[in-house]
Structure formats: structure tokens, C-alpha cells
Design an enzyme around this catalytic site. Structure first.
Site, PDB file in Angstrom:
ATOM      1  N   LYS A   1       9.379 -33.889  85.346  1.00 39.33           N
ATOM      2  CA  LYS A   1       9.229 -33.347  86.710  1.00 39.33           C
ATOM      3  C   LYS A   1       8.282 -34.239  87.520  1.00 39.33           C
ATOM      4  CE  LYS A   1      10.429 -28.703  85.274  1.00 39.33           C
ATOM      5  NZ  LYS A   1      10.099 -27.344  84.855  1.00 39.33           N
TER       6      LYS A   1
ATOM      7  N   GLN B   1       5.091 -23.687  84.089  1.00 39.37           N
ATOM      8  CA  GLN B   1       6.113 -24.014  83.090  1.00 39.37           C
ATOM      9  C   GLN B   1       6.257 -22.865  82.092  1.00 39.37           C
ATOM     10  OE1 GLN B   1       8.131 -26.653  83.227  1.00 39.37           O
ATOM     11  NE2 GLN B   1       9.193 -26.039  81.366  1.00 39.37           N
TER      12      GLN B   1
ATOM     13  N   ASP C   1      10.129 -22.578  92.096  1.00 41.46           N
ATOM     14  CA  ASP C   1      11.008 -22.252  90.964  1.00 41.46           C
ATOM     15  C   ASP C   1      11.890 -21.040  91.282  1.00 41.46           C
ATOM     16  OD1 ASP C   1      11.346 -23.615  88.597  1.00 41.46           O
ATOM     17  OD2 ASP C   1       9.509 -22.867  87.672  1.00 41.46           O
TER      18      ASP C   1
HETATM   19  N1  GUN Z   1      11.422 -23.479  81.270  1.00 41.87           N
HETATM   20  C1  GUN Z   1      12.726 -23.728  81.097  1.00 41.87           C
HETATM   21  N2  GUN Z   1      13.342 -23.919  82.283  1.00 41.87           N
HETATM   22  C2  GUN Z   1      12.392 -23.774  83.227  1.00 41.87           C
HETATM   23  C3  GUN Z   1      12.400 -23.859  84.641  1.00 41.87           C
HETATM   24  O1  GUN Z   1      13.423 -24.101  85.301  1.00 41.87           O
HETATM   25  N3  GUN Z   1      11.205 -23.646  85.247  1.00 41.87           N
HETATM   26  C4  GUN Z   1      10.071 -23.371  84.559  1.00 41.87           C
HETATM   27  N4  GUN Z   1       8.955 -23.163  85.252  1.00 41.87           N
HETATM   28  N5  GUN Z   1      10.032 -23.288  83.260  1.00 41.87           N
HETATM   29  C5  GUN Z   1      11.182 -23.493  82.594  1.00 41.87           C
END
Ligand code: GUN
Length: 294
Positions: free
Chosen positions: A53, A97, A120
Site C-alpha cells: 500500500k 489493517q 477503506d
Molecule cells: N485485510 C484484508 N483486506 C483488507 C482491506 O481491504 N483493508 C484492510 N484494512 N485490511 C484488510
């Protein structure tokens, strides 16, 4: 029929180029889109996702900062950090996350994120807004799938869509998004009896179950569009989706591969949402200025 392969990397490049141009325009107005990422604990997969990211943000020209906490950090400490980031004007997007360590109440932590910075799309407000077709930040993975369909000019309105997997992150928001685009949507999950009786009806089949080889050719209608959201590591180290790719591609009209399909889109849509958040914050600041001048 042999399916056209939907190249997620190509779609991601296209969207990232748009993000880059919008970021340059924002920077010219004195705003650098900024993402704050919170990671708690040392889940190896989460560390890789977070690193990817940050890399994507840098490539597009965004600022990003990672706040890493030990697994035993009290939730009050993480929540206080989120409140500080909510108040920081240089931060336009905040991402926690997932998964969080077991002693956390993830819903409570996510609820601390300002709705305006929830890139998100996991805050309950944004989930509710999505259900009403009004969300600002659609969750990144289903948003990426939706963009892939758009990029390939695949019609959605009036189509039978079957989503396999009912998670909060993918299956449920995917269903709501495609329903919003006037598809007829069914959601299947681990307890669905006779999965094939549903999947065979799908004009568009989106699979996000986390089970390798769950979808076999006999479960797919000839000419269907098949989007594979699964990412599974086999004992031999090979990365595969949930769909028997070689078998199903002989029957489908379009198919997304793993890797190189939905994967690159998830991070791309996070970058997209962060740029949109920065645009909204600039527009908000300008509106406030106009109000105070009025
Ligand atoms: N863990 C797995 N996929 C995601 C996501 O799209 N966003 C976040 N914050 N955590 C994740």
C-alpha cells in the site's frame, strides 16, 4: 469458447494514471493527499499488504505514514492515535489493517475513524450509506471488481450476478454495489446447499470464498463472466484463486486470473479513495472559506 482474460494490472495502471493526474492537480493547489496506515501485531501477510500500500502511494505521488504497534498495545492507545489522525489536516485517509489481534474489538476501533477519512469504507456509517447507494468510499476490493467490469464494458444492469462469499470486506459490499447498478444479485456462502444450482444461473460470477478449486467448469454457464477474488497459497507454494482457472476459461466469456486479476485493483482503489478524500477536504475547505466571506 475461450474466455478473454481480464488483466487487473492493466486496469490498475489505467486507474493509477488518473489518480496521478488528480494528485498533481491537488499538489498544484497546495494539497498532497496523505494516507495513514495503522498496523497492530506482526501478521506476516498484513505486513506485506501494508508495504504494498505504501509503495503504491509513493508511485502515485501520495504521502503515506505507517504507525506500527505491538500486538499487546491497549486498544485505548490505538484509538487515541486514530483520534489524533482524525484531527490532522495533512491526513486525508486512515486505514487500520485487518485482522487486528484477538483482544481488539475491530468494530469499535473502526468506528473511531472519521467518516470523511474512512478510505477503506469499513465504518458503519459508510456501510449503511452503501446499502442506500450513497457511500463516498466504497470498500476497495469490490470497488476494484466493479471498475474491472466497467473497464471491459461488461453490462451489469439486468444481469444475474452470483456472489460466492458473504464477508463484510468483499461479498456483502460487492452484492450491494452490483444491486445498485441494477443487477439481480444472489449471495452464496459456506452453508449454501448445492452451490452449483446458483452458480450455473450467473451471467456474472464473483467468487470470494478462500477455497481453491471451489468453482469447477460444470458449475459455470457457457459465456459467463467469472471474477476470482480468492487468494490461496497451495502447499507447493503456488498462488491460486477459488476458480479452476484452466477448466473454467474454456467456458467463460471473461475470466480474471490469480495472480494478476483483482489483487492489483484493491490497492489501486485505496489510492483512488485517498485522492477522492483529499479532493473532498479541499472542496470542504473552500466551501468554508466562501461561507466565512459571505
Ligand atoms: N485485510 C484484508 N483486506 C483488507 C482491506 O481491504 N483493508 C484492510 N484494512 N485490511 C484488510
Amino acid at each position: 469458447m475461450v474466455a478473454k482474460i481480464i488483466d487487473g494490472n492493466a486496469v490498475a495502471r489505467h486507474v493509477r494514471q488518473e489518480c496521478k493526474e488528480q494528485t498533481q492537480a491537488l499538489k498544484a493547489q497546495g494539497v498532497t493527499p496523505g494516507l495513514a496506515v495503522i498496523i497492530v501485531g506482526d501478521n506476516p501477510a498484513s505486513k506485506v499488504y501494508v508495504a504494498n500500500k505504501v509503495k503504491a502511494c509513493t508511485e502515485v505521488g501520495l504521502a503515506s505514514t505507517v504507525y506500527a504497534f505491538e500486538a499487546d498495545t491497549p486498544d485505548t492507545v490505538v484509538e487515541a492515535k486514530i483520534q489524533a489522525l482524525n484531527a490532522d489536516p495533512a491526513v486525508h485517509g486512515i486505514l487500520v489493517q485487518l485482522p487486528l489481534p484477538a483482544h481488539y474489538d475491530a468494530k469499535r476501533v473502526l468506528a473511531c475513524i472519521s467518516v470523511d477519512k474512512d478510505v477503506d469504507g469499513f465504518h458503519l456509517y459508510n456501510v449503511g450509506a452503501l446499502a442506500q447507494g450513497e457511500t463516498v468510499f466504497p470498500p476497495c476490493t469490490p470497488y476494484g471488481v466493479s471498475k474491472m467490469l466497467e473497464y471491459e464494458n461488461i453490462p451489469v444492469a439486468g444481469q444475474n450476478v452470483v456472489v460466492v462469499g458473504a464477508s463484510n470486506i468483499v461479498g456483502k459490499p460487492m452484492a450491494m454495489m452490483l444491486m445498485q447498478r441494477d443487477a439481480t444479485v444472489a449471495i452464496c456462502h459456506a452453508k449454501t446447499r448445492d452451490l452449483a444450482q446458483f452458480t450455473i444461473l450467473a451471467d456474472i460470477l464473483v467468487v470470494a470464498a478462500g477455497v481453491p478449486n471451489l468453482i469447477l467448469p460444470q458449475m459455470v454457464r457457457t459465456g459467463a463472466v467469472v471474477i476470482d477474488v480468492g487468494i490461496n497459497r497451495l502447499p507447493n507454494g503456488k498462488l491460486v484463486g477459488d476458480v479452476d482457472f484452466e477448466g473454467v476459461r474454456q467456458k467463460a466469456s471473461y475470466i480474471s486470473p490469480v495472480p494478476g486479476g483483482v489483487g492489483p485493483m484493491t490497492i489501486t482503489m485505496l489510492v483512488h479513495n485517498t485522492v477522492q478524500a483529499a479532493k473532498r477536504s479541499l472542496a470542504g475547505a473552500e466551501a468554508q472559506l466562501t461561507e466565512s466571506l459571505a
